[in-house]
Write a protein that holds these residues in place. Sequence first.
Motif, PDB file in Angstrom:
ATOM      1  N   PHE A 111       1.068  -1.217  -0.060  1.00 14.31           N
ATOM      2  CA  PHE A 111       0.071  -0.031  -0.011  1.00 14.31           C
ATOM      3  C   PHE A 111       0.758   1.251   0.099  1.00 14.31           C
ATOM      4  O   PHE A 111       0.327   2.088  -0.735  1.00 14.31           O
ATOM      5  CB  PHE A 111      -0.918   0.184   1.150  1.00 14.31           C
ATOM      6  CG  PHE A 111      -1.931  -1.009   1.924  1.00 14.31           C
ATOM      7  CD1 PHE A 111      -2.425  -1.806   0.631  1.00 14.31           C
ATOM      8  CD2 PHE A 111      -2.150  -1.442   2.925  1.00 14.31           C
ATOM      9  CE1 PHE A 111      -3.269  -2.809   0.857  1.00 14.31           C
ATOM     10  CE2 PHE A 111      -3.139  -2.438   3.242  1.00 14.31           C
ATOM     11  CZ  PHE A 111      -3.433  -3.213   2.238  1.00 14.31           C
ATOM     12  N   ASP A 147      -2.743   6.754  -4.868  1.00 13.95           N
ATOM     13  CA  ASP A 147      -4.224   6.648  -4.431  1.00 13.95           C
ATOM     14  C   ASP A 147      -5.109   6.132  -5.732  1.00 13.95           C
ATOM     15  O   ASP A 147      -5.906   5.269  -5.549  1.00 13.95           O
ATOM     16  CB  ASP A 147      -4.856   7.964  -3.811  1.00 13.95           C
ATOM     17  CG  ASP A 147      -4.578   8.411  -2.545  1.00 13.95           C
ATOM     18  OD1 ASP A 147      -3.597   7.729  -2.053  1.00 13.95           O
ATOM     19  OD2 ASP A 147      -4.769   9.312  -2.043  1.00 13.95           O
ATOM     20  N   PHE A 196      -4.422   2.557  -6.126  1.00 16.03           N
ATOM     21  CA  PHE A 196      -5.159   1.793  -5.043  1.00 16.03           C
ATOM     22  C   PHE A 196      -6.614   1.236  -5.300  1.00 16.03           C
ATOM     23  O   PHE A 196      -6.935   0.005  -4.980  1.00 16.03           O
ATOM     24  CB  PHE A 196      -5.431   3.011  -3.823  1.00 16.03           C
ATOM     25  CG  PHE A 196      -5.561   1.954  -2.601  1.00 16.03           C
ATOM     26  CD1 PHE A 196      -4.586   1.507  -1.631  1.00 16.03           C
ATOM     27  CD2 PHE A 196      -7.045   2.342  -1.984  1.00 16.03           C
ATOM     28  CE1 PHE A 196      -4.909   1.051  -0.502  1.00 16.03           C
ATOM     29  CE2 PHE A 196      -7.312   1.771  -0.771  1.00 16.03           C
ATOM     30  CZ  PHE A 196      -6.317   0.881   0.127  1.00 16.03           C
ATOM     31  N   PHE A 197      -7.111   2.021  -6.209  1.00 17.83           N
ATOM     32  CA  PHE A 197      -8.506   1.725  -6.890  1.00 17.83           C
ATOM     33  C   PHE A 197      -8.451   1.189  -8.315  1.00 17.83           C
ATOM     34  O   PHE A 197      -9.656   0.768  -8.764  1.00 17.83           O
ATOM     35  CB  PHE A 197      -9.480   2.788  -6.666  1.00 17.83           C
ATOM     36  CG  PHE A 197      -9.595   3.395  -5.200  1.00 17.83           C
ATOM     37  CD1 PHE A 197     -10.583   2.701  -4.606  1.00 17.83           C
ATOM     38  CD2 PHE A 197      -8.950   4.456  -4.798  1.00 17.83           C
ATOM     39  CE1 PHE A 197     -10.920   3.185  -3.129  1.00 17.83           C
ATOM     40  CE2 PHE A 197      -9.198   4.765  -3.300  1.00 17.83           C
ATOM     41  CZ  PHE A 197     -10.249   4.197  -2.487  1.00 17.83           C
ATOM     42  N   ALA A 236      -7.926  -2.028  -3.427  1.00 18.00           N
ATOM     43  CA  ALA A 236      -9.023  -1.805  -2.339  1.00 18.00           C
ATOM     44  C   ALA A 236     -10.100  -2.519  -2.151  1.00 18.00           C
ATOM     45  O   ALA A 236     -10.629  -2.988  -1.006  1.00 18.00           O
ATOM     46  CB  ALA A 236      -9.638  -0.228  -2.796  1.00 18.00           C
ATOM     47  N   THR A 294     -12.667   6.596   0.146  1.00 20.12           N
ATOM     48  CA  THR A 294     -11.148   6.995   0.135  1.00 20.12           C
ATOM     49  C   THR A 294     -10.243   5.917   0.270  1.00 20.12           C
ATOM     50  O   THR A 294     -10.773   4.966   1.114  1.00 20.12           O
ATOM     51  CB  THR A 294     -10.868   8.312   0.912  1.00 20.12           C
ATOM     52  OG1 THR A 294     -11.091   7.772   2.155  1.00 20.12           O
ATOM     53  CG2 THR A 294     -11.988   9.567   0.283  1.00 20.12           C
ATOM     54  N   LYS A 295      -8.924   6.071   0.086  1.00 18.73           N
ATOM     55  CA  LYS A 295      -8.022   5.235   0.454  1.00 18.73           C
ATOM     56  C   LYS A 295      -8.054   5.237   2.227  1.00 18.73           C
ATOM     57  O   LYS A 295      -7.823   4.079   2.724  1.00 18.73           O
ATOM     58  CB  LYS A 295      -6.651   5.776   0.085  1.00 18.73           C
ATOM     59  CG  LYS A 295      -5.359   4.793   0.476  1.00 18.73           C
ATOM     60  CD  LYS A 295      -4.171   5.169  -0.346  1.00 18.73           C
ATOM     61  CE  LYS A 295      -3.108   4.301   0.175  1.00 18.73           C
ATOM     62  NZ  LYS A 295      -1.723   4.784  -0.645  1.00 18.73           N
ATOM     63  N   ASN A 296      -8.081   6.414   2.687  1.00 20.64           N
ATOM     64  CA  ASN A 296      -8.226   6.486   4.316  1.00 20.64           C
ATOM     65  C   ASN A 296      -9.231   5.557   4.598  1.00 20.64           C
ATOM     66  O   ASN A 296      -9.216   4.912   5.674  1.00 20.64           O
ATOM     67  CB  ASN A 296      -8.057   7.675   4.919  1.00 20.64           C
ATOM     68  CG  ASN A 296      -6.868   8.603   4.780  1.00 20.64           C
ATOM     69  OD1 ASN A 296      -5.815   7.670   4.677  1.00 20.64           O
ATOM     70  ND2 ASN A 296      -6.874   9.816   4.657  1.00 20.64           N
ATOM     71  N   LEU A 310      -8.155   1.990   4.657  1.00 17.85           N
ATOM     72  CA  LEU A 310      -7.125   1.656   5.502  1.00 17.85           C
ATOM     73  C   LEU A 310      -7.739   1.493   6.919  1.00 17.85           C
ATOM     74  O   LEU A 310      -7.640   0.607   7.667  1.00 17.85           O
ATOM     75  CB  LEU A 310      -6.180   2.749   5.574  1.00 17.85           C
ATOM     76  CG  LEU A 310      -5.143   2.476   4.150  1.00 17.85           C
ATOM     77  CD1 LEU A 310      -4.351   4.072   4.176  1.00 17.85           C
ATOM     78  CD2 LEU A 310      -4.600   1.540   4.164  1.00 17.85           C
TER      79      LEU A 310
END
Length: 180
Positions: free
Chosen positions: A29, A34, A37-38, A49, A89-91, A94
């Motif tokens: 990661f 970002d 990530f998706f 994700a 979102t990535k956050n 996570l």
Amino acid sequence: MNDQALAQHYLDDALYTFRYYKKLAEGAFAQISDQDFFRTLDDESNSIAVNMKHLAGNMLSRWTDFLTTDGEKPERNRDIEFVILPGTTKNDMLAYWEQGWKRVFDAVEPLKPEDLMRTVRIRGQDHTVVQAINRQLAHYAYHVGQIVYLAKHFRSREWQSLSVPKNQSAEFNARLQNRQ
């Protein structure tokens, strides 16, 4: 080694291995944008994700009330684990990832050697605790491998190895020897 010591060794190793796979995925990661990530490779593949969302959903289901309820909880919606909702979102992912792993460790850390042969159910099928742990270790390794593969693909030549770098086995082995 007696049975108690062997059982404790198994539990310690299972926890070590769960932590290893968590760290491996997190190393992947850390190397991606970002957007990556998706990102998917095609319409049939899952993004990093999605793999995370599926793993966390599985963890929350399997490890909640691990010793007393079926690991496939009625409220779990497995199909939605493969859908990233708009605005995610990535956050967000996570945080969900951390929630899933917390549930794993909260369930496995208190286990005692005498728990290993207890029966738990997953999707209505009986498993010993050992079988249930092994099932999850294999499942998580499978998806963490996908995560690492995707991250490595997206980073290409900029990828920083998470284990033994390609074509550097001899150097790696020499460093291990020098430590001993």
